[in-house]
Design an enzyme around this catalytic site. Structure first.
Site, mmCIF file in Angstrom:
data_model
loop_
_atom_site.group_PDB
_atom_site.id
_atom_site.type_symbol
_atom_site.label_atom_id
_atom_site.label_comp_id
_atom_site.label_asym_id
_atom_site.label_seq_id
_atom_site.Cartn_x
_atom_site.Cartn_y
_atom_site.Cartn_z
ATOM 1 N N GLN A 1 84.796 69.004 89.895
ATOM 2 C CA GLN A 1 86.104 67.655 88.919
ATOM 3 C C GLN A 1 86.220 66.951 90.532
ATOM 4 O O GLN A 1 87.459 66.509 89.963
ATOM 5 C CB GLN A 1 86.544 69.591 89.175
ATOM 6 C CG GLN A 1 86.048 70.006 87.252
ATOM 7 C CD GLN A 1 85.527 69.170 86.320
ATOM 8 O OE1 GLN A 1 86.525 68.171 85.852
ATOM 9 N NE2 GLN A 1 85.012 69.822 85.470
ATOM 10 N N THR B 1 59.452 63.975 90.687
ATOM 11 C CA THR B 1 59.754 62.353 91.108
ATOM 12 C C THR B 1 61.325 62.400 91.038
ATOM 13 O O THR B 1 61.958 62.864 90.410
ATOM 14 C CB THR B 1 59.286 61.729 89.853
ATOM 15 O OG1 THR B 1 57.505 62.590 90.255
ATOM 16 C CG2 THR B 1 59.451 60.194 89.935
ATOM 17 N N HIS C 1 78.322 62.938 85.527
ATOM 18 C CA HIS C 1 78.289 62.865 84.037
ATOM 19 C C HIS C 1 79.841 63.475 84.057
ATOM 20 O O HIS C 1 80.872 63.199 82.839
ATOM 21 C CB HIS C 1 77.533 64.055 83.136
ATOM 22 C CG HIS C 1 77.683 64.921 82.971
ATOM 23 N ND1 HIS C 1 78.296 65.648 82.125
ATOM 24 C CD2 HIS C 1 76.827 66.105 83.610
ATOM 25 C CE1 HIS C 1 78.353 67.083 82.438
ATOM 26 N NE2 HIS C 1 77.980 67.303 83.076
ATOM 27 N N CYS D 1 82.647 76.150 78.956
ATOM 28 C CA CYS D 1 81.427 77.038 78.978
ATOM 29 C C CYS D 1 82.344 78.887 78.630
ATOM 30 O O CYS D 1 81.697 79.360 77.612
ATOM 31 C CB CYS D 1 81.538 77.439 80.263
ATOM 32 S SG CYS D 1 80.896 75.750 81.158
HETATM 33 C C1 PLP Z 1 80.113 70.567 84.727
HETATM 34 C C2 PLP Z 1 81.023 71.584 86.086
HETATM 35 C C3 PLP Z 1 79.662 71.530 86.994
HETATM 36 C C4 PLP Z 1 78.205 71.691 86.204
HETATM 37 O O1 PLP Z 1 77.636 70.446 86.437
HETATM 38 P P1 PLP Z 1 76.420 69.680 85.707
HETATM 39 O O2 PLP Z 1 76.390 68.436 86.081
HETATM 40 O O3 PLP Z 1 76.938 70.044 84.205
HETATM 41 O O4 PLP Z 1 75.305 71.026 85.178
HETATM 42 C C5 PLP Z 1 79.368 72.586 88.216
HETATM 43 N N1 PLP Z 1 80.899 72.650 88.438
HETATM 44 C C6 PLP Z 1 82.440 72.077 88.133
HETATM 45 C C7 PLP Z 1 83.471 72.617 88.713
HETATM 46 C C8 PLP Z 1 81.870 71.646 86.790
HETATM 47 O O5 PLP Z 1 82.957 71.151 86.597
#
Ligand code: PLP
Length: 390
Positions: free
Chosen positions: A182, A240, A204, A328
């Site tokens: 974050q 890969t 992302h 989540c």
């Molecule tokens: C979104 C998030 C993740 C997971 O990342 P992904 O790329 O979606 O697997 C892990 N830790 C935190 C603090 C997140 O906000």
């Protein structure tokens, strides 16, 4: 005010992929074919680009390029770091420490390691979500090998003083991992100055493509790999290389500007102020997380006597996308473990909203959102039997 079609304020869950990112990925994919491990010209070209991007991401956190391992995202980086370091160092001890407010990527990894025989301790947080440093210090023993504490929390946005945590770990000869998914590109990270041994990143959450991320692993730190396969990524993560994904990830990092961050923070402050004004009785509305040590795009507000899910669905109907708690935990009706850890009672945690901005958020969207949240909250509180002063 004219009705807006869609306002996306769930950027802590995922972000819109930037057009500049898509353009660069498209351009590369259209004109290149090589596997970065192939020895021919096309392979070497892919390798060269991959290594340039690795350097760019390393520079952003003051790391060396061979300390960056590309992964499929934040969750994999969390698993690789925590399982990899714990298993590779278990001769030294079997005790590992994390906090009570971690993302499931860390929380459930620790639970899995506990089943494997590791001893797990949880350090508590104060009402702002800041971890208790003296408690952490007292938890560290001769047997402790790893501490994992997130840099910024994905629900309430609190930013930890990771330099202090890192220093404490280094002084005690304990490895320190931080989930920086974050905070990356929003809060400065310097792996040397902050005594970080490992850190997780994801593309992302910063306008890059999904399914790509990175693990910073300080040179010399022992790590068992999770998968078996080829010699990719310094023999630590076979498969890969996702060159297109990495190009997009690096472009997203490159696009970040201080001006965008400042503008976003100003809008976020306006949003918080507007939302807190909705309910007059200040014991029935409040900001969760730290007032200043918080992510520049995070607003997290609780309203008493109404359900977050009801607010969310009513806002969705008006085109506004937000979250209750975290993406989540929002599918289960139990209270967020993060809010409970900050000391809220379940009935105080139920009416909580997370609104997370991006650099694309406009002032019109913020004004519209405040207006619509006001309408929805007033309506729901009017029909709530618990609200005394209507
Ligand atoms: C979104 C998030 C993740 C997971 O990342 P992904 O790329 O979606 O697997 C892990 N830790 C935190 C603090 C997140 O906000």
């Amino acid at each position: 005010m004219s009705e807006l079609k869609k306002v996306y304020l769930d950027n802590a869950a995922t972000t819109r992929i930037a057009k500049e990112v898509l353009d660069e990925m498209y351009e590369y994919s259209l004109n290149n074919v090589g596997n970065a491990s192939s020895l021919h010209t096309d392979g070497r070209n892919a390798r060269k680009i991959l290594e340039e991007k690795r350097q760019l991401i390393a520079n952003k956190i003051n790391a060396e390029s061979d300390e960056i391992i590309f992964t499929s995202g934040g969750t994999e980086s969390d698993n690789l770091a925590v399982k990899g370091i714990a298993r590779a160092n278990k001769e030294k001890g079997n005790h590992i420490i994390t906090s009570t407010i971690e993302h499931p990527g860390i929380m459930n990894t620790f639970k899995a390691l506990q089943k494997e025989g590791f001893e797990v301790s949880y350090v508590n947080v104060d009402k702002y979500g800041l971890i208790k440093l003296d408690e952490l210090e007292s938890l560290i023993t001769e047997k402790t090998i790893l501490v994992s504490i997130m840099h910024a929390n994905n629900e309430i946005g609190t930013i930890q003083d990771i330099e202090k945590i890192g220093k404490l770990c280094r002084d005690n000869d304990v490895l320190f991992h931080t989930d920086a998914v974050q905070s990356f590109t929003k809060v400065p990270i310097d792996v040397k100055e902050q005594y970080i041994d490992a850190a997780s990143f994801s593309s992302h959450k910063i306008h890059g493509p999904k399914g790509v991320g990175a693990l910073f692993l300080r040179k010399g730190v022992k790590l068992d790999k999770l998968f078996n396969g080829g010699a990719h990524e310094f023999r630590k993560r076979p498969g890969t290389e996702n060159v297109e994904g990495v190009i997009g990830f690096a472009k997203a990092v490159d696009l970040v500007t201080c001006d965008d961050l400042e503008r976003m923070k100003d809008l976020r402050n306006k949003l918080i102020k507007g939302l807190l004004e909705i309910v007059e009785d200040k014991t029935e509305v409040w900001l969760n997380g730290h007032p200043t040590e918080r992510l520049p795009n995070n607003a997290h507000i609780s309203f008493m006597h109404i359900e977050g899910e009801s607010i969310l669905l009513n806002l969705d109907f008006k085109g506004i996308r937000i979250s209750t708690g975290s993406a989540c935990s929002s599918k289960s009706l139990t209270s967020s473990h993060v809010l409970l850890a900050t000391g809220l009672k379940p009935e105080q945690a139920h009416g909580s909203l997370r609104l997370s901005l991006s650099k694309y958020t406009t002032i019109e969207e913020i004004d519209y959102t405040i207006e619509k949240v006001r309408e929805v909250v007033e309506q729901l509180r009017n029909i709530s039997p618990m609200v005394k002063n209507k």
